[in-house]
Structure formats: C-alpha cells, structure tokens
Design a protein around this motif. Structure first.
Motif, PDB file in Angstrom:
ATOM      1  N   LYS A 130       7.448   2.752  -5.866  1.00 12.32           N
ATOM      2  CA  LYS A 130       8.117   3.603  -6.846  1.00 12.32           C
ATOM      3  C   LYS A 130       9.615   3.303  -6.895  1.00 12.32           C
ATOM      4  N   LYS A 131      10.194   3.030  -5.730  1.00 10.51           N
ATOM      5  CA  LYS A 131      11.624   2.709  -5.669  1.00 10.51           C
ATOM      6  C   LYS A 131      11.942   1.418  -6.386  1.00 10.51           C
ATOM      7  N   HIS A 150       0.837  -1.190   0.000  1.00 13.35           N
ATOM      8  CA  HIS A 150       0.000   0.000   0.000  1.00 13.35           C
ATOM      9  C   HIS A 150       0.881   1.252   0.000  1.00 13.35           C
ATOM     10  N   ASP A 151       2.195   1.032   0.065  1.00 11.64           N
ATOM     11  CA  ASP A 151       3.117   2.148   0.214  1.00 11.64           C
ATOM     12  C   ASP A 151       3.666   2.554  -1.150  1.00 11.64           C
ATOM     13  N   LEU A 152       3.140   3.650  -1.676  1.00 10.83           N
ATOM     14  CA  LEU A 152       3.528   4.045  -3.026  1.00 10.83           C
ATOM     15  C   LEU A 152       4.990   4.410  -3.158  1.00 10.83           C
ATOM     16  N   SER A 153       5.547   4.973  -2.092  1.00 10.59           N
ATOM     17  CA  SER A 153       6.935   5.413  -2.260  1.00 10.59           C
ATOM     18  C   SER A 153       7.875   4.216  -2.362  1.00 10.59           C
ATOM     19  N   LEU A 154       7.546   3.118  -1.668  1.00 10.03           N
ATOM     20  CA  LEU A 154       8.365   1.911  -1.802  1.00 10.03           C
ATOM     21  C   LEU A 154       8.208   1.307  -3.189  1.00 10.03           C
ATOM     22  N   ILE A 213       0.628  10.791  -0.407  1.00 15.99           N
ATOM     23  CA  ILE A 213       1.989  10.586   0.092  1.00 15.99           C
ATOM     24  C   ILE A 213       2.423  11.867   0.789  1.00 15.99           C
ATOM     25  N   LEU A 234      -4.220   8.939  -4.534  1.00 18.85           N
ATOM     26  CA  LEU A 234      -3.214   8.138  -3.831  1.00 18.85           C
ATOM     27  C   LEU A 234      -1.868   8.851  -3.811  1.00 18.85           C
TER      28      LEU A 234
END
Lengths: 266, 248, 267
Positions: free
Chosen positions: C220-221, C214-218, C259, C255
C-alpha cells in the motif's frame, strides 16, 4: 507431492532384480538340484546341458547347485558384515554427533585411523592374526565397515541435534538417550538406508575378493568369490565356470545399486 | 499479584572463536544487565530486531544458555516454547498423534488417559481429530503451529515463550493463531512471553512491552504508555515502521 | 503512458509429478513505464512463479508454459535462451527475498555489482566500470561505497546486502525491476528503508517496478496498482486506493481484515 518409489524406473528395476536374486538365495538354503559337493568324474568341466544347466566344474560338481549355495554364503556374510558395521556405526555416530566434545574428538580420530586402511588390507591383517574362515572374515570386514557408517550417522546427528523439534523434546523432559534413538534416528533413515545398500554391495565385493584370495569361505563350501578363483585356471576350456558366478555377483550388486539410487533421488 | 518470572542483572556472553587466521577468542555480550519481571497470567511483549538478544534471553530462561551471570527465578515447572518456524519444530519422522503423546508418555501416563488428553487438547487448539494420523509435512503451516502449541501445553505448563510464532505464516493465518493464543491464555491462565517484531500484533495481545536493542532493554512499560510516549529513538523508528498512523 | 510490459493469458503448469499442477492460471498484466505494480498473495498463490516467468528464470523442462510475455514488443516466454539472456540483467533486473543466499559468498561486492556490466557492456573500460559500481552503491544509500566495494557479503548486515542486491540490479539502469519479496527477510525498520529506497529510485530513474509481497501494508505504501492473487488466479486488480478502500472480492476483504490493527483484541 512425492513420486511413489515404485513408479521410479531405476528403483523398480532394482527391486525386481534383487527379489529374483533373494528368491534364488532363499531356495538355495533348502533345495539344490544336486548336492553341491557331490563329485562326478564323468562330468568334469561339462558344458551347459539340460541335466546341468550351468555345466559342471573341474570335479564334476553341478555349477548351478554350487551357485545357489554360494549365493547363500555370500549373502549371509554380506548381511552379517553390514549389520556389524551399521549397529556399531549408529552407536558411535549417535554418541559422538549428539554429545560432541572431547569424546567425539577421540573416537573420531580412532575411526579416521581405521578408515585410512583399505578394508581388504585390514581384513587381511585380521585374518593373518586370527586365521581364515567365514566368521573371521565377517568380523574383519564388519570392523572395516564401521567408520563409513559412523561418519554418516554422526553428520546426520550434528545436523538434527539443534533442530527446533529436538529442543522442544528436551523442554518436555525427554531423556538424551530417547531423543537420540527415538526422536532423531528415524530422521536419518533415508540417508542410512541408501548407504546400507551401498555398504551391502561393498561387502559382497569384499567377500568375493577375499574368497578369491583364498582367505574367505574354505572348500569344499562354495561362495561366489571362491568359485571365481577356482574357475580362473579353466577360463578358456570351460568359460561357463567363471561366467555364471561372475554374472551372479554383478546382478546382486546391480540390484542393490539401483535401489539405492532410487532411494537417493527421491 | 505474584511474579511468575524474575530476571535480575542477567548477562549472557558468547565466545567468538575467531576465524582460521585470527586465533584470539573474545567474549561478546549477548545480553547486558537485563532485569525485568513477569506477573502471573500476563502477556509480556518483547520487541527487537534479529540479533538483538531476544533468542539468547529465551534460551537463558529455559536453562539452555551456558555462559551467563545474574539471577533468573522462575516460579513454575517445565517452561515451554513455541518456535518461529513450524516446519522445523515438529519431528518430520513421526505422526502428529505420536508427537502430542510424547510428553505424556515419558511421564508414564496410561494409554487411554494419554489419548483422552490429546483429544481434548486438539479440540482446544481447533484441530480435527483425524490429523493425529498425519505426518507434519501433510499439514499446512497454520495447522502445524497449532500442533506445536498443543504439544507445548500438554506438558502442563503455566509459562510459555512464544518466539515469533506467527511471522512464518500467511497473513490470514497469523490472525487465527494470535486469536488462538489469546483464547488459551484466557482459558488456562498461562503467562506468555511473546517475542515479536510486529508492534501492531504486540499491541493487540500484550499487557506490557519491552523494547530491546543490541542486548539491552531500552524501555519497558504498559503498551499504551510505550506507544504513546516512546522514550528512545529506536522505539520511535519501530513505531514509524509499524505503519501505525494509517490503519486501513 | 507508454507500455513496457504486457502479459497475456499466462498459464504455468508443473509436469514433474504424477498429476500436472497448475500454479498460474490466465494471468494478465499491463505495466506502463515508471509504474509500480504490486502482486499480493499468500504462499502458493503463484506470485513468485509469475515473477520468475517474466525474468526468464523458469526451468525449461518438466513444465508447460502458455501465453505471451511481451517486453517492449518482444515476446520473451517462448524466446530462445540467448535472446532472453540479452534482457536479463540489462533491461530487466531482479532482486530476491534472501539477501543471505543471493550474493556469492566468495566474491567481493564490487565484482558482483559489476558482473552485469561485464556481460552487457563488454566495451566498457575497467575504470569506467569501477566508477559506475561506486556510483550505483552510493545510489542505494550505502555509506563508504569504496569500502563496501572491497568487502565480502558476510561482512555486511542483511539490510546492507539487500541494498547491494539492488545496486547490482540497477547498474545497467534496467527499465523493469522485479522485486520478489525483497523485504520479507529483513527487520521492520530496515523494511521501511528499502521501500523508501525503491520509491526514490522509481522517481529518479523512471524504473518500472513489479513488487511481489505478502505484506499488504508495504504494498500500500509503495505501489500505484495492486493485483491480488490466490491459488494461481487473479482475484482482483485495480489502483491501490480502489483495492484497499473498495475491495470487491471476499478474499481481498479477508486479506485486508488480516492486517493487524492498533486496537486490543477482544474475544
């Protein structure tokens, strides 16, 4: 989304059986076709007929009337027994579970000792000290029932006492007693309810057992257990005498078991 | 400005009872020589990993910690806490209305007054009045957290500990709850000790921040100061993990 | 690029309540060898159910499953249990969210890491298994793998446990690794390490990864492509860059908006 309780076949069947049994018990308090203690020499050990649908016993008393009265007695004893067990069990379980510490240790060890005796044996000891009779049986069985309820309530309280909502209640300044009985107790109800039903069954069976041994309800009063014990000498000459009280015990227990089952599997 | 909370040389221990075979009990440090203060009406961030002593500190401030040394001075009555998991912080056997009225009920406030204050509070936290009739399991995580916040504020407090109040929620809901806390902070002037592991959220909300590792406070200072010029390696690691360099 | 996994019109419906509940609706996916695809969504979006379906972990009764899951040309969704079992733990590995409960507390780490070798490589000698287990533990950057091999799960930290889980999933060198929220229960600094580890394993061994989070920043990485799910439907899919910098759908924008950014919130 939870399934509705009454849509569950086991619970529904249990409810139907239990309500029929309760209805019969209730009617038995006010009305029986014949006087349950009225003897009739001409009808000794009569079989099933239109006048006596369950036949008559060795004194010519109407078995159906006696079953109705007997169910009432059995039911009352079972309810009283479970009530004693549940009330004392909740009190002991709540205090020991919530506070813990040495009080918990002491009370739980005493309860372990009571638990170690079979309930019938405990009740026998009791009755031999205080004499036979309905009320002594209730008292004796009630005490024998405390440990199982106390343990259930205690383990539930231990589970809930560190929940966040209990902490916030404490922060809001709610007293310990109120937290125990207003905040935590309702949460234990699902578990408690199904064990009350199982306890009720055990009480019915214990009462039947004790009356069978001749230390429960005293003649000429009837209970399902005492009728079974009287019927055993006529098992072959008048099978209906034993069958009907026996079937009633089975139905009473079955109904509550099914309901407890339904509650648990929810 | 006045201090609302002062903590001086706080040490908290817990005893490790040992296992079945290892009988010896040993005392372990959960907090080592922790000192800090909070000003009235500020939001202080507390950042650290699980097991670093954040919860021990919260418990100590709320007076739920048994073995402790040091001084905690709180210039405020009945401090409150909002918990991480809104699924266990509301009594599942009670309706929302009942839960919210409880802190007022034990203060023997009349029924009309109770209902009036509950309604006002529900409006403040952005909940529908209808939700009073519902049980907690009928609400979503975000709604529950709003109820938990409302229940804490109904205790008439000026000091709130928020223990990871958003980390159990969905991302879109997190932002809403953060905004709600900020709004309430402004309107009611409450001081908030905001415990979190998300440095971005801490930056958004807090005036000052403390970084904690294994029971010690590594550094504290204004958010800008700490983020721009981190002193300890651990803070640098946290900042790297928080993905600060590439914001979308 | 060679196709490893293809999902066509996957539908999953629960039938254990009075009203059937559809949790996954017309899900389509193509996954190439060596690719990392992220499935993003909030709780209840059906992302975990999709992962479970691919791993063959869905219940057999009380639910209706339609569509096709084709792994290397073999249909898995309606295959028999024994057929699916040949893939599980061998060609398809899976790691879960809770490193606390996904390891058996009464078995040593070594035993658990070796388990899938014992099943899928029954001819392998004990020494060879030990060698492979140690190698696998070293591969996930655990220090002193020989020591960890003999330890029990409760002696390890959450991050170490998740590494052990990855080692156990990777020991048969699967072609596909399904990672269902593998970092959610971990501390932020550990999350970053796990993501870097997955990245390295993907590059070295060409393992395809299906990363559910659910963590978009992860996401994205780590991921090359992203699928955004909401209420059982695919909202948007495309390369990471496209989805992040030119989101088409309103929900995706929401979403991304959610962030937290490094600026003071002003009400």
């Amino acid at each position: 989304m939870k399934k509705k309780l009454l849509n569950q076949p086991t619970f529904l069947l249990g409810t139907i059986i239990t309500s029929i049994m309760l209805l019969m018990t209730f009617i038995g308090f006010f009305y029986t076709p014949y006087d349950p203690t009225q003897m009739d020499n001409s009808n000794k050990l009569a079989g099933c007929s239109l006048e006596h649908i369950m036949g008559c016993d060795n004194f010519g008393r109407d078995i159906f009337s006696r079953v109705l009265q007997g169910m009432g007695n059995t039911f009352l004893i079972a309810v009283a027994t479970v009530t004693i067990g549940v009330v004392c069990g909740i009190l002991l379980g709540a205090f020991t579970g919530y506070f813990g510490g040495w009080i918990d240790e002491v009370i739980m060890r005493i309860i372990d000792v009571i638990f170690a005796f079979p309930s019938i044996l405990l009740a026998l000891v009791f009755v031999s000290i205080f004499g036979t009779g309905k009320y002594n049986v209730v008292f004796a069985l009630g005490i024998a029932f405390i440990p199982s309820f106390a343990r259930i309530v205690r383990s539930e309280f231990i589970k809930y006492k560190d929940m966040d909502y209990v902490k916030s209640a404490r922060l809001a300044g709610v007293s310990d007693l109120r937290i125990m009985f207003v905040h935590i107790l309702p949460n234990t109800m699902t578990v408690l309810l199904s064990s009350i039903m199982i306890g009720f069954n055990n009480a019915v069976l214990s009462e039947a057992g004790m009356s069978y041994l001749g230390i429960g309800v005293q003649p000429p009063d009837a209970s399902l257990g005492s009728m079974l014990s009287e019927a055993q000498s006529y098992l072959f000459s008048a099978p209906n005498y034993a069958i009907f009280p026996g079937v009633m015990i089975i139905l009473l227990v079955l109904g509550f078991s099914l309901m407890a089952d339904g509650l648990k599997s929810r | 400005m006045n201090h609302i909370l002062e903590v001086k040389n706080l040490n908290v221990y817990y005893t490790d009872k040992g296992s079945l075979f290892k009988k010896k009990t040993q005392k372990k440090h959960a907090l080592k020589d922790v000192s800090f203060f909070m000003e009235e009406g500020e939001i202080l961030g507390l950042v650290g990993e699980s097991g670093c002593g954040k919860t021990s500190l919260a418990k100590a401030i709320l007076g739920m910690q048994k073995e402790m040394e040091g001084k905690i001075i709180l210039h405020c009555k009945n401090p409150q806490m909002v918990f991480q998991d809104p699924y266990s912080s509301l009594n599942p056997a009670k309706r929302i209305g009942w839960i919210l009225e409880e802190p007022l009920r034990i203060k023997k406030i009349s029924k009309e007054e109770r209902q009036k204050r509950v309604d006002e509070m529900l409006e403040k936290v952005g909940l529908d009045l209808k939700c009073k009739e519902h049980y907690p399991n009928e609400l979503s995580g975000g709604q529950r957290q709003r109820v938990a916040i409302a229940a804490a504020l109904l205790c008439d407090t000026k000091f709130l500990i928020a223990d990871e109040p958003v980390s159990a929620l969905d991302v879109t809901i997190q932002a809403q709850i953060i905004r709600l806390l900020l709004k309430l902070h402004k309107e009611m002037g409450i001081s908030i000790l905001f415990i979190s592991h998300d440095l971005r959220v801490v930056y958004q909300m807090c005036d000052r921040v403390m970084i904690m590792e294994s029971g010690e406070i590594l550094e504290q200072g204004s958010v800008e100061e700490v983020y721009e010029n981190p002193q300890s390696d651990y803070t640098k690691l946290l900042l790297e993990a928080a993905n600060l360099e590439d914001n979308v | 690029m060679e196709r490893l996994l293809e999902i066509k019109n996957l539908n999953i419906e629960f039938h254990d309540h009075d009203i059937p509940e559809r949790v996954v609706n017309n899900f389509n996916l193509e996954l190439a060898k060596g690719e990392i695809v992220g499935i993003v969504g909030e709780s209840g979006s059906g992302k975990s159910m999709t992962a479970m379906a691919i791993a063959g972990l869905l219940r057999r009764h009380d639910m209706e499953k339609k569509g096709e899951i084709i792994f290397e040309g073999k249909e898995l969704l309606h295959a028999s249990r024994s057929e699916v079992r040949q893939y599980q733990g061998d060609d398809i590995g899976m790691i879960f969210q809770e490193p606390m409960t996904s390891l058996n507390p009464v078995k040593r780490i070594g035993w658990q890491v070796e388990e899938s070798l014992r099943i899928h490589r029954p001819d392998m000698s004990k020494e060879e298994r030990y060698r492979r287990a140690i190698e696998s533990l070293r591969d996930v950057e655990l220090e002193e793998p020989e020591k960890v091999y003999r330890q029990y799960p409760h002696e390890l930290s959450g991050g170490m446990r998740q590494r052990v889980m990855i080692a156990a999933a990777m020991i048969c060198e699967p072609k596909l690794l399904i990672a269902d929220e593998p970092t959610t229960a971990l501390d932020v600094t550990i999350q970053l390490q796990i993501v870097k580890l997955l990245q390295r394993l993907n590059q070295e061994k060409q393992t395809s990864i299906l990363f559910i989070s659910h963590d978009l920043s992860l996401v994205k990485k780590l991921c090359h492509r992203i699928i955004v799910m909401h209420d059982g439907n695919i909202v948007e899919s495309g390369s990471t860059k496209e989805v992040f910098y030119q989101p088409k759908e309103e929900y995706t924008k929401q979403l991304i908006q959610a962030i937290p950014k490094l600026e003071k919130l002003i009400l």
